[in-house]
Design a protein around this motif. Structure first.
Motif, PDB file in Angstrom:
ATOM      1  N   VAL A  95     -80.462 -92.783  -6.869  1.00 53.32           N
ATOM      2  CA  VAL A  95     -79.304 -91.881  -6.933  1.00 53.32           C
ATOM      3  C   VAL A  95     -79.739 -90.420  -6.800  1.00 53.32           C
ATOM      4  O   VAL A  95     -79.136 -89.642  -6.053  1.00 53.32           O
ATOM      5  CB  VAL A  95     -78.541 -92.084  -8.262  1.00 53.32           C
ATOM      6  N   LEU A  96     -80.804 -90.043  -7.500  1.00 59.16           N
ATOM      7  CA  LEU A  96     -81.298 -88.670  -7.416  1.00 59.16           C
ATOM      8  C   LEU A  96     -81.885 -88.373  -6.042  1.00 59.16           C
ATOM      9  O   LEU A  96     -81.792 -87.247  -5.541  1.00 59.16           O
ATOM     10  CB  LEU A  96     -82.342 -88.427  -8.506  1.00 59.16           C
ATOM     11  N   THR A  97     -82.482 -89.374  -5.405  1.00 60.30           N
ATOM     12  CA  THR A  97     -82.992 -89.199  -4.046  1.00 60.30           C
ATOM     13  C   THR A  97     -81.850 -88.939  -3.067  1.00 60.30           C
ATOM     14  O   THR A  97     -81.968 -88.105  -2.162  1.00 60.30           O
ATOM     15  CB  THR A  97     -83.784 -90.451  -3.604  1.00 60.30           C
ATOM     16  N   ALA A  98     -80.745 -89.649  -3.248  1.00 59.98           N
ATOM     17  CA  ALA A  98     -79.568 -89.412  -2.402  1.00 59.98           C
ATOM     18  C   ALA A  98     -79.079 -87.984  -2.568  1.00 59.98           C
ATOM     19  O   ALA A  98     -78.712 -87.314  -1.590  1.00 59.98           O
ATOM     20  CB  ALA A  98     -78.465 -90.406  -2.767  1.00 59.98           C
ATOM     21  N   THR A  99     -79.078 -87.489  -3.802  1.00 59.75           N
ATOM     22  CA  THR A  99     -78.675 -86.105  -4.075  1.00 59.75           C
ATOM     23  C   THR A  99     -79.591 -85.117  -3.348  1.00 59.75           C
ATOM     24  O   THR A  99     -79.131 -84.180  -2.686  1.00 59.75           O
ATOM     25  CB  THR A  99     -78.743 -85.835  -5.592  1.00 59.75           C
ATOM     26  N   LEU A 100     -80.878 -85.349  -3.476  1.00 63.00           N
ATOM     27  CA  LEU A 100     -81.842 -84.467  -2.813  1.00 63.00           C
ATOM     28  C   LEU A 100     -81.697 -84.516  -1.292  1.00 63.00           C
ATOM     29  O   LEU A 100     -81.855 -83.496  -0.610  1.00 63.00           O
ATOM     30  CB  LEU A 100     -83.267 -84.868  -3.205  1.00 63.00           C
ATOM     31  N   SER A 101     -81.403 -85.692  -0.759  1.00 69.27           N
ATOM     32  CA  SER A 101     -81.273 -85.843   0.689  1.00 69.27           C
ATOM     33  C   SER A 101     -80.126 -85.003   1.237  1.00 69.27           C
ATOM     34  O   SER A 101     -80.246 -84.377   2.297  1.00 69.27           O
ATOM     35  CB  SER A 101     -81.051 -87.317   1.044  1.00 69.27           C
ATOM     36  N   VAL A 102     -79.023 -84.977   0.508  1.00 69.16           N
ATOM     37  CA  VAL A 102     -77.891 -84.135   0.923  1.00 69.16           C
ATOM     38  C   VAL A 102     -78.305 -82.669   0.912  1.00 69.16           C
ATOM     39  O   VAL A 102     -78.027 -81.918   1.860  1.00 69.16           O
ATOM     40  CB  VAL A 102     -76.682 -84.367  -0.007  1.00 69.16           C
ATOM     41  N   ALA A 103     -78.971 -82.261  -0.154  1.00 71.03           N
ATOM     42  CA  ALA A 103     -79.415 -80.859  -0.254  1.00 71.03           C
ATOM     43  C   ALA A 103     -80.388 -80.498   0.861  1.00 71.03           C
ATOM     44  O   ALA A 103     -80.281 -79.433   1.483  1.00 71.03           O
ATOM     45  CB  ALA A 103     -80.061 -80.633  -1.620  1.00 71.03           C
ATOM     46  N   LEU A 104     -81.331 -81.394   1.153  1.00 72.68           N
ATOM     47  CA  LEU A 104     -82.312 -81.121   2.208  1.00 72.68           C
ATOM     48  C   LEU A 104     -81.648 -81.110   3.581  1.00 72.68           C
ATOM     49  O   LEU A 104     -82.047 -80.335   4.468  1.00 72.68           O
ATOM     50  CB  LEU A 104     -83.427 -82.164   2.170  1.00 72.68           C
ATOM     51  N   GLY A 105     -80.638 -81.956   3.785  1.00 75.39           N
ATOM     52  CA  GLY A 105     -79.904 -81.931   5.049  1.00 75.39           C
ATOM     53  C   GLY A 105     -79.210 -80.610   5.267  1.00 75.39           C
ATOM     54  O   GLY A 105     -79.198 -80.057   6.389  1.00 75.39           O
ATOM     55  N   ILE A 106     -78.630 -80.044   4.208  1.00 78.82           N
ATOM     56  CA  ILE A 106     -77.966 -78.739   4.308  1.00 78.82           C
ATOM     57  C   ILE A 106     -78.988 -77.641   4.574  1.00 78.82           C
ATOM     58  O   ILE A 106     -78.784 -76.764   5.415  1.00 78.82           O
ATOM     59  CB  ILE A 106     -77.184 -78.451   3.010  1.00 78.82           C
ATOM     60  N   ILE A 107     -80.115 -77.691   3.861  1.00 77.46           N
ATOM     61  CA  ILE A 107     -81.165 -76.681   4.035  1.00 77.46           C
ATOM     62  C   ILE A 107     -81.712 -76.685   5.463  1.00 77.46           C
ATOM     63  O   ILE A 107     -82.052 -75.634   6.023  1.00 77.46           O
ATOM     64  CB  ILE A 107     -82.303 -76.931   3.020  1.00 77.46           C
ATOM     65  N   SER A 108     -81.790 -77.871   6.061  1.00 78.77           N
ATOM     66  CA  SER A 108     -82.344 -77.983   7.418  1.00 78.77           C
ATOM     67  C   SER A 108     -81.306 -77.681   8.505  1.00 78.77           C
ATOM     68  O   SER A 108     -81.498 -78.051   9.660  1.00 78.77           O
ATOM     69  CB  SER A 108     -82.913 -79.388   7.628  1.00 78.77           C
ATOM     70  N   GLY A 109     -80.220 -77.010   8.138  1.00 71.44           N
ATOM     71  CA  GLY A 109     -79.213 -76.630   9.132  1.00 71.44           C
ATOM     72  C   GLY A 109     -78.155 -77.693   9.321  1.00 71.44           C
ATOM     73  O   GLY A 109     -77.733 -77.955  10.446  1.00 71.44           O
TER      74      GLY A 109
END
Length: 307
Positions: A95-109
């Motif tokens: 669940v926390l990995t899914a959260t981080l993935s969304v954040a990293l997707g936003i950071i990467s444009g």
């Protein structure tokens, strides 16, 4: 000089970022509270989660934007594996990995490709890091992460048709380098972070299992009968734990130390009596019972003294 090179942020963008951040934080928190009631009571665990996620997002913000290949080297799987190992809860780690993935997707444009890459890499890492008492578990997890990274990278390149031999070779190298880096980071900091946050890791448990450990060494010398009994109980506890899905390593190590208090008065316990006469036959029942019961208190005192 004209200020044209400095990007201005309007209030809509700021509000949007705040809303996205709130959703990213609140949804996992609500989920964890629903499936693991009382999870947030342990402040060390909460602090560990906050620091891991916060430092990961900060590092991503500093390294990912404006780069083409570096995002594919970002060791998100290491964070997922650390969460799975230290929290001993794969569900929470995913669940926390899914959260981080969304954040990293936003950071990467707002990149769907990188968000998917981070999610798959992290989930595979969290799910594959089982049998953590073996060093080969980290090697295997790193290999699985590498293969998952390669699969996601190839899938998006083939789907979009934006690839050439050079690009594919670079992505392949980055995918395997990411897996190796993630497994190495996890193995290197796993025990250290566990000690820092007061979490007993499998490596620490394995250290306690060594026959040369002072308490076990004293038990074997002073109370050999109890030592043998301890090994039998440890085997039984391990098998019972495996049968019900509990932590078999923790059960085994706990059994090793459950009778250390007997070494202070070894010959008052039947397994250490070498003579036919039972010493308790000469004692009144109350004294006999007090001696037997005291081995628990003595064991706790020894355990605290040896940390």
């Amino acid at each position: 000089a004209l200020g044209l090179s400095q990007r201005q942020r309007d209030w809509q963008e700021v509000v949007g970022v705040i809303l996205i951040a709130a959703l990213i934080v609140l949804l996992p928190a609500l989920f964890i509270n629903q499936v693991r009631p009382g999870y947030w009571v342990y402040w060390r665990r909460v602090l560990l989660i906050c620091l891991l996620i916060g430092s990961t997002v900060t590092l991503a913000k500093l390294t990912i934007p404006g780069h083409t290949l570096i995002p594919y080297l970002f060791p998100i799987a290491a964070v997922a594996m650390l969460l799975a190992l230290l929290l001993a809860d794969t569900t929470i780690a995913v669940v926390l990995t899914a959260t981080l993935s969304v954040a990293l997707g936003i950071i990467s444009g707002n990149s769907l490709e990188f968000a998917t890459f981070a999610f798959v890499s992290g989930v595979v890492g969290a799910l594959s890091i089982s049998r953590r008492e073996r060093t080969t578990a980290f090697v295997r997890a790193g290999l699985f992460v590498s293969l998952a990274n390669l699969a996601v990278s190839m899938a998006f390149r083939l789907y979009n048709g934006t690839y050439d031999l050079m690009a594919l070779s670079q992505l392949t190298a980055a995918a395997f380098a990411n897996g190796i880096l993630s497994a190495s980071i996890t193995f290197a900091v796993f025990s250290w972070v566990g000690r820092l946050f007061g979490i007993t890791t499998s490596i620490q448990l394995l250290e306690l299992a060594r026959p040369t450990q002072p308490l076990l060494k004293q038990l074997a010398l002073k109370a050999p009968g109890t030592y043998h009994h301890t090994l039998i109980v440890a085997n039984m506890a391990e098998q019972a734990a495996e049968a019900i899905g509990a932590d078999s390593l923790l059960a085994r190590i706990g059994a090793y130390y459950h009778d250390i208090g007997k070494m202070l008065r070894p010959y008052f316990f039947i397994e250490n009596m070498t003579e036919r006469e039972n010493i308790h036959d000469r004692l009144d029942p109350k004294t006999s019972a007090q001696i037997i019961i005291s081995h628990v208190r003595d064991g706790l005192e020894l355990a605290r003294r040896h940390r």
